[in-house]
Write a protein that holds these residues in place. Structure first.
Motif, PDB file in Angstrom:
ATOM      1  N   LEU A 106      -4.077  -1.216  -4.901  1.00  0.00           N
ATOM      2  CA  LEU A 106      -4.568  -2.430  -4.243  1.00  0.00           C
ATOM      3  C   LEU A 106      -6.058  -2.618  -4.508  1.00  0.00           C
ATOM      4  CD1 LEU A 106      -2.769  -2.334  -0.766  1.00  0.00           C
ATOM      5  CD2 LEU A 106      -1.897  -3.024  -3.006  1.00  0.00           C
ATOM      6  N   TYR A 160      -5.575 -10.862   1.918  1.00  0.00           N
ATOM      7  CA  TYR A 160      -5.085  -9.690   2.633  1.00  0.00           C
ATOM      8  C   TYR A 160      -3.782 -10.089   3.317  1.00  0.00           C
ATOM      9  CZ  TYR A 160      -9.976  -8.293   2.080  1.00  0.00           C
ATOM     10  OH  TYR A 160     -11.203  -8.003   1.574  1.00  0.00           O
ATOM     11  N   SER A 163       4.054   0.746   4.473  1.00  0.00           N
ATOM     12  CA  SER A 163       3.028  -0.242   4.122  1.00  0.00           C
ATOM     13  C   SER A 163       2.560  -1.055   5.331  1.00  0.00           C
ATOM     14  CB  SER A 163       3.580  -1.202   3.054  1.00  0.00           C
ATOM     15  OG  SER A 163       3.993  -0.500   1.902  1.00  0.00           O
ATOM     16  N   ARG A 204       0.818  -1.216   0.000  1.00  0.00           N
ATOM     17  CA  ARG A 204       0.000   0.000   0.000  1.00  0.00           C
ATOM     18  C   ARG A 204       0.849   1.262   0.000  1.00  0.00           C
ATOM     19  NH1 ARG A 204      -3.243   0.024   5.586  1.00  0.00           N
ATOM     20  NH2 ARG A 204      -4.047   1.943   4.676  1.00  0.00           N
ATOM     21  N   ASN A 245      -2.182  -5.102   3.485  1.00  0.00           N
ATOM     22  CA  ASN A 245      -1.786  -5.032   2.086  1.00  0.00           C
ATOM     23  C   ASN A 245      -2.523  -6.124   1.312  1.00  0.00           C
ATOM     24  OD1 ASN A 245       0.779  -3.051   2.085  1.00  0.00           O
ATOM     25  ND2 ASN A 245       0.806  -4.280   3.946  1.00  0.00           N
ATOM     26  N   GLU A 295      -3.032   3.010  -1.964  1.00  0.00           N
ATOM     27  CA  GLU A 295      -4.148   2.072  -1.783  1.00  0.00           C
ATOM     28  C   GLU A 295      -4.955   1.863  -3.060  1.00  0.00           C
ATOM     29  OE1 GLU A 295      -3.078   3.693   2.211  1.00  0.00           O
ATOM     30  OE2 GLU A 295      -3.513   4.616   0.255  1.00  0.00           O
ATOM     31  N   LYS A 296      -4.953   2.834  -3.956  1.00  0.00           N
ATOM     32  CA  LYS A 296      -5.769   2.713  -5.168  1.00  0.00           C
ATOM     33  C   LYS A 296      -5.307   1.551  -6.041  1.00  0.00           C
ATOM     34  CE  LYS A 296      -7.728   7.317  -5.602  1.00  0.00           C
ATOM     35  NZ  LYS A 296      -7.416   7.780  -4.259  1.00  0.00           N
ATOM     36  N   THR A 314      -9.767   0.748   5.425  1.00  0.00           N
ATOM     37  CA  THR A 314      -8.480   1.454   5.524  1.00  0.00           C
ATOM     38  C   THR A 314      -7.884   1.802   4.169  1.00  0.00           C
ATOM     39  OG1 THR A 314      -7.364  -0.697   5.725  1.00  0.00           O
ATOM     40  CG2 THR A 314      -7.886   0.477   7.764  1.00  0.00           C
ATOM     41  N   TRP A 315      -8.382   1.201   3.094  1.00  0.00           N
ATOM     42  CA  TRP A 315      -7.902   1.542   1.751  1.00  0.00           C
ATOM     43  C   TRP A 315      -8.716   2.655   1.106  1.00  0.00           C
ATOM     44  CZ3 TRP A 315      -7.289  -3.956  -0.840  1.00  0.00           C
ATOM     45  CH2 TRP A 315      -6.301  -4.680  -0.157  1.00  0.00           C
TER      46      TRP A 315
END
Length: 264
Positions: free
Chosen positions: A51, A73, A96, A42, A100, A48-49, A220-221
């Motif tokens: 992921l 995950y 990170s 991440r 992730n 995050e995008k 969280t993402w």
């Protein structure tokens, strides 16, 4: 709604090797379930995008019937990577910490070579349809993002999909876009059955099925660019993007068909 319990979660236990083929520095790593994974961090390039795109693209492809390595995950402990000698990698790991995404490592797999392996028209059409649907700018001759494993074709690396979310504006317009990048798709020359693929997948990719996949995105993402949106509202944008795009799939199918005519 945080739906992180719908995929397995593993803890990364050992950093083995940086995979420098791409710009985001994924890594081969061991996890506490005894398997090896390709971990997407991440803290890399698009944060995050990337992921989110990897998760949505991979699970949509799986729902469509393609072979995709299991996605899990991957939890990264704050202490992980402190002994890493490469400063760039150590910074990446420190940025990170937390959740992730990782793909099951296909040991012995080789990169797909379009000059060596022939793909039938139906499969080619279905993969082209998928990438036009999720606006995947990869899967080109330069970067095919496909593997051959045990004589079967596997799809990987969907992190360059859903490029609308990097600006997070005019998503409605992007949902109805023809996706001109499809002209560079490695399998476009063989994609002679796009209408058939369109009919097939419009029945498989129902609103309920798409929402179930979108609900896999962890809270969280989902970070609002200006702090004004909640994770729930951001999930709804992804869901609506997919729902509207498939409802108007003839737009991107025609673009792919027209681009193919130019090629041949």
């Amino acid at each position: 709604m945080d739906a992180t319990n719908q995929l397995r979660t593993v803890n990364v236990t050992r950093y083995i090797l940086a995979l420098r083929e791409g710009g985001s520095l994924p890594a081969l790593a061991d996890a506490d379930d005894g398997f090896k994974y390709v971990v997407k961090f991440r803290g890399a390039g698009h944060l995050e995008k990337a992921l989110i795109a990897e998760l949505l693209g991979g699970e949509i492809a799986r729902l469509m019937g393609f072979k995709v390595p299991e996605l899990v995950y991957a939890e990264l402990d704050p202490a992980f990577g402190r002994t890493e000698g490469d400063e760039e990698i150590q910074d990446l790991l420190q940025g990170s910490q937390g959740l992730n995404l990782a793909l099951h490592f296909l040991s012995g797999a080789i990169n797909f070579d379009p000059l060596v392996t022939e793909v039938d028209a139906q499969t080619a059409s279905e993969i082209v349809w998928l990438d036009a649907f999720i606006t995947n700018v990869d899967r080109t001759f330069k970067n095919t993002n496909m593997l051959m494993w045990h004589k079967e074709l596997w799809l990987i690396d969907h992190g360059a999909s859903f490029f609308f979310h990097h600006s997070w504006v005019n998503w409605e317009k992007h949902a109805l876009s023809p996706f001109t990048y499809i002209k560079d798709h490695v399998l476009l020359p063989q994609a002679t059955m796009l209408d058939k693929a369109n009919t097939k997948f419009k029945s498989i990719l129902t609103e309920e099925a798409l929402r179930n996949i979108v609900n896999l995105i962890p809270d969280t993402w989902l970070i609002s660019p200006d702090g004004s949106e909640s994770p729930e509202s951001m999930r709804e944008v992804y869901a609506q993007f997919l729902i509207r795009r498939i409802a108007n799939s003839e737009i991107f199918v025609k673009e792919a068909q027209d681009a193919r005519k130019v090629l041949i």
